[in-house]
Design a protein around this motif. Structure first.
Motif, PDB file in Angstrom:
ATOM      1  N   ASN A 175      -5.133   9.030  -3.398  1.00 19.45           N
ATOM      2  CA  ASN A 175      -5.321   9.231  -1.951  1.00 19.45           C
ATOM      3  C   ASN A 175      -5.408  10.693  -1.561  1.00 19.45           C
ATOM      4  O   ASN A 175      -4.894  11.582  -2.253  1.00 19.45           O
ATOM      5  CB  ASN A 175      -4.214   8.520  -1.166  1.00 19.45           C
ATOM      6  CG  ASN A 175      -2.978   9.382  -1.006  1.00 19.45           C
ATOM      7  OD1 ASN A 175      -2.893  10.197  -0.100  1.00 19.45           O
ATOM      8  ND2 ASN A 175      -2.005   9.215  -1.913  1.00 19.45           N
ATOM      9  N   THR A 176      -6.079  10.906  -0.412  1.00 19.80           N
ATOM     10  CA  THR A 176      -6.145  12.236   0.214  1.00 19.80           C
ATOM     11  C   THR A 176      -5.640  12.099   1.668  1.00 19.80           C
ATOM     12  O   THR A 176      -6.240  12.641   2.566  1.00 19.80           O
ATOM     13  CB  THR A 176      -7.587  12.773   0.206  1.00 19.80           C
ATOM     14  OG1 THR A 176      -8.425  11.876   0.943  1.00 19.80           O
ATOM     15  CG2 THR A 176      -8.159  12.915  -1.199  1.00 19.80           C
ATOM     16  N   CYS A 231     -14.385  12.109   5.494  1.00 19.91           N
ATOM     17  CA  CYS A 231     -13.116  11.950   6.208  1.00 19.91           C
ATOM     18  C   CYS A 231     -12.465  10.590   5.941  1.00 19.91           C
ATOM     19  O   CYS A 231     -11.254  10.451   6.078  1.00 19.91           O
ATOM     20  CB  CYS A 231     -13.319  12.152   7.702  1.00 19.91           C
ATOM     21  SG  CYS A 231     -14.592  11.077   8.392  1.00 19.91           S
ATOM     22  N   ASN A 232     -13.237   9.576   5.613  1.00 16.22           N
ATOM     23  CA  ASN A 232     -12.680   8.283   5.200  1.00 16.22           C
ATOM     24  C   ASN A 232     -13.772   7.443   4.541  1.00 16.22           C
ATOM     25  O   ASN A 232     -14.962   7.804   4.592  1.00 16.22           O
ATOM     26  CB  ASN A 232     -12.017   7.529   6.374  1.00 16.22           C
ATOM     27  CG  ASN A 232     -12.987   7.200   7.497  1.00 16.22           C
ATOM     28  OD1 ASN A 232     -14.006   6.545   7.274  1.00 16.22           O
ATOM     29  ND2 ASN A 232     -12.684   7.653   8.694  1.00 16.22           N
ATOM     30  N   GLY A 291       0.797  -1.227   0.000  1.00 16.56           N
ATOM     31  CA  GLY A 291       0.000   0.000   0.000  1.00 16.56           C
ATOM     32  C   GLY A 291       0.823   1.268   0.000  1.00 16.56           C
ATOM     33  O   GLY A 291       0.398   2.278   0.567  1.00 16.56           O
ATOM     34  N   ARG A 292       2.005   1.247  -0.658  1.00 13.35           N
ATOM     35  CA  ARG A 292       2.853   2.447  -0.662  1.00 13.35           C
ATOM     36  C   ARG A 292       2.117   3.587  -1.355  1.00 13.35           C
ATOM     37  O   ARG A 292       1.732   3.447  -2.529  1.00 13.35           O
ATOM     38  CB  ARG A 292       4.144   2.125  -1.407  1.00 13.35           C
ATOM     39  CG  ARG A 292       5.332   2.904  -0.911  1.00 13.35           C
ATOM     40  CD  ARG A 292       5.640   2.523   0.490  1.00 13.35           C
ATOM     41  NE  ARG A 292       6.863   3.111   0.960  1.00 13.35           N
ATOM     42  CZ  ARG A 292       7.107   3.295   2.243  1.00 13.35           C
ATOM     43  NH1 ARG A 292       6.222   2.938   3.143  1.00 13.35           N
ATOM     44  NH2 ARG A 292       8.243   3.818   2.618  1.00 13.35           N
ATOM     45  N   PRO A 293       1.937   4.736  -0.674  1.00 11.42           N
ATOM     46  CA  PRO A 293       1.136   5.804  -1.296  1.00 11.42           C
ATOM     47  C   PRO A 293       1.770   6.386  -2.559  1.00 11.42           C
ATOM     48  O   PRO A 293       2.985   6.499  -2.657  1.00 11.42           O
ATOM     49  CB  PRO A 293       1.088   6.875  -0.199  1.00 11.42           C
ATOM     50  CG  PRO A 293       1.373   6.161   1.070  1.00 11.42           C
ATOM     51  CD  PRO A 293       2.295   5.036   0.720  1.00 11.42           C
ATOM     52  N   PHE A 313     -10.369   7.114  -0.215  1.00 10.28           N
ATOM     53  CA  PHE A 313      -9.157   7.799  -0.673  1.00 10.28           C
ATOM     54  C   PHE A 313      -8.062   7.641   0.387  1.00 10.28           C
ATOM     55  O   PHE A 313      -7.302   8.562   0.675  1.00 10.28           O
ATOM     56  CB  PHE A 313      -9.439   9.287  -0.938  1.00 10.28           C
ATOM     57  CG  PHE A 313     -10.578   9.536  -1.912  1.00 10.28           C
ATOM     58  CD1 PHE A 313     -10.780   8.716  -3.017  1.00 10.28           C
ATOM     59  CD2 PHE A 313     -11.446  10.618  -1.723  1.00 10.28           C
ATOM     60  CE1 PHE A 313     -11.821   8.955  -3.918  1.00 10.28           C
ATOM     61  CE2 PHE A 313     -12.491  10.872  -2.616  1.00 10.28           C
ATOM     62  CZ  PHE A 313     -12.682  10.028  -3.711  1.00 10.28           C
ATOM     63  N   HIS A 314      -8.032   6.469   1.007  1.00  7.55           N
ATOM     64  CA  HIS A 314      -7.029   6.189   2.029  1.00  7.55           C
ATOM     65  C   HIS A 314      -5.624   6.212   1.419  1.00  7.55           C
ATOM     66  O   HIS A 314      -5.454   5.961   0.220  1.00  7.55           O
ATOM     67  CB  HIS A 314      -7.315   4.806   2.647  1.00  7.55           C
ATOM     68  CG  HIS A 314      -6.364   4.446   3.739  1.00  7.55           C
ATOM     69  ND1 HIS A 314      -5.331   3.558   3.551  1.00  7.55           N
ATOM     70  CD2 HIS A 314      -6.277   4.880   5.014  1.00  7.55           C
ATOM     71  CE1 HIS A 314      -4.640   3.448   4.679  1.00  7.55           C
ATOM     72  NE2 HIS A 314      -5.202   4.233   5.587  1.00  7.55           N
TER      73      HIS A 314
END
Ligand code: T4K
Length: 409
Positions: free
Chosen positions: A222-223, A93-94, A43-45, A215-216
């Motif tokens: 992602n955010t 928020c998630n 899960g590397r952003p 958008f984890h």
């Protein structure tokens, strides 16, 4: 605009010569040094233009407007609606809170049908609202809900269906919509994996009554933390906006049950920057996926899950399935990869129905989930994304090949 993807994360991995693995004895499992000094994560952003993010950050600090539907959240919502081709995007928020709000706004109650083969958040969001998650089996080829299995799980208490577009490959939208229409059930989608993906040429985001994105940090787009509910229904969107903000319609006037689901401005800033980098991220994911397919080709019993070339895909998951004829047990493969500091994952083992509290509440749920059990025992998810070192695919494939040699000795 010059689109930049920040690849500095790869600096964490020393630029030493890639490890060559040609024999069993080269494996860290057998005492050789690991392939990587630092872990390679699934899960590397992916991170867009760092300077633009810092500019946005300075602006929002100057404005002293940090959250509560600020200008960056509104801009992100507009751009996402445009990109997805949907009337309303309500940023959250998630993804989990977005699921909970969508489920409640749709008035789901009693029992809701969903796959067990998903991240546990899908089921938790239901149970959190004291709705019984009813797990239906999947199609072993697509890993998505099997419409016939959904039909079998409908009871008089069923109020809805949550389809999950697993791995970013669309669920059987039309078949589920037909069941929902015929049985008068609400249909929504957990689209956490499917940002940028299409179904029959239309972008995921406007199917069912509502769709929910995550958008984890670990997601392709992602955010930091974040998510959104998307819908074409105006009234539903209004209700969801109230629910996101404690039920407030205006100053001092709450009109609906609500919670705090708001996305902060700093998260929206990250989203805006990452949206600009989206094409570059897809291109990197696609290259990685193609490289994995090529490097792993021909290993008996090993299959890389394909993305449909007729659809748009984000290629964010590299999913490998090990058939019974694969020479090595899955846990041994995971052990070997982890020994090399390649942190492959067993998503979504063992299936929600085998995790607490679901396992204790519905101990017999597994009886009707044979395909879920089979797939959950076979899958390995491999690292990808813009931070993947150039040599990683070849190294990972070499680990698989060395392991199969080991098993044949
Ligand atoms: N529905 C579905 C179908 C989902 O997949 C998810 C989330 C949701 C709903 C809920 O959406 P959110 O409420 O999360 O927005 C991770 C993510 O935490 C989770 O968001 C995601 N699905 C799931 C598939 O993966 P874990 O338990 O595997 O997280 P963790 O901490 O083990 O991280 C995964 C890998 O990523 C690790 O190897 C470390 C690496 N990583 C992680 C973070 C946070 C980084 O390298 N950098 C980071 O910043 O769940």
């Amino acid at each position: 605009m010059n689109v930049i993807v920040d690849c500095r994360a790869t600096a964490a991995v020393p630029a030493a010569a890639p490890k060559r693995i040609t024999r069993v004895a080269d494996l860290a499992l057998h005492g050789a040094p690991p392939a990587y000094a630092e872990p390679l994560h699934v899960g590397r952003p992916n991170i867009g233009d760092r300077q633009r993010f810092l500019d946005y950050t300075n602006d929002l600090l100057d404005r002293r407007w940090l959250t509560n539907n600020g200008p960056l959240v509104q801009e992100l919502e507009r751009r996402l609606a445009d990109y997805l081709g949907v009337r309303h995007v309500i940023a959250m928020c998630n993804g989990t809170i977005a699921l909970e709000i969508a489920i409640r706004a749709l008035g789901l109650k009693g029992e809701v049908i969903l796959p067990s083969y998903t991240f546990v958040a899908t089921a938790q969001a239901l149970l959190w609202q004291e709705i019984t998650p009813v797990f239906a089996d999947i199609d072993p080829l697509t890993h998505n809900l099997d419409p016939a299995a959904v039909e079998r799980m409908i009871t008089p208490r069923t109020s809805g269906i949550i389809g999950v577009h697993l791995w970013g490959r669309a669920a059987p939208v039309d078949e589920l919509a037909e069941i929902a229409r015929h049985r008068q059930l609400a249909l929504m989608f957990d689209s956490a994996h499917a940002f940028g993906a299409s179904y029959r040429g239309r972008r995921v985001g406007a199917f069912g009554r509502a769709e929910v994105f995550s958008f984890h940090a670990t997601k392709f787009f992602n955010t930091f933390e974040g998510g959104a509910v998307t819908t074409n229904e105006d009234d539903l969107a209004t209700t969801i906006r109230y629910m996101r903000n404690f039920g407030f319609e205006a100053y001092d006037r709450a009109v609906h049950v609500g919670t705090n689901g708001k996305m902060p401005e700093i998260c929206a800033a990250m989203g805006l920057v990452n949206l600009d980098a989206l094409d570059a991220v897809v291109a990197a994911n696609r290259r990685n996926h193609e490289a994995y397919c090529e490097a792993l080709n021909g290993i008996p019993g090993l299959h890389v899950l394909p993305y449909d070339p007729r659809e748009q895909s984000n290629f964010q998951y590299v999913v490998v399935e090990l058939a019974p004829e694969f020479a090595v047990p899955r846990d041994r493969v995971i052990e070997a990869l982890h020994a090399e500091n390649i942190l492959a994952r067993k998503y979504f083992w063992p299936g929600c129905h085998n995790m607490r509290p679901f396992r204790d509440l519905y101990p017999h749920a597994g009886l009707l989930l044979p395909n879920t059990a089979t797939v959950a025992e076979r899958v390995i998810v491999l690292p990808t994304g813009t931070a993947l070192p150039a040599d990683a695919v070849v190294t990972i494939a070499a680990v698989f090949r060395a392991l199969t040699m080991d098993a044949r000795r």
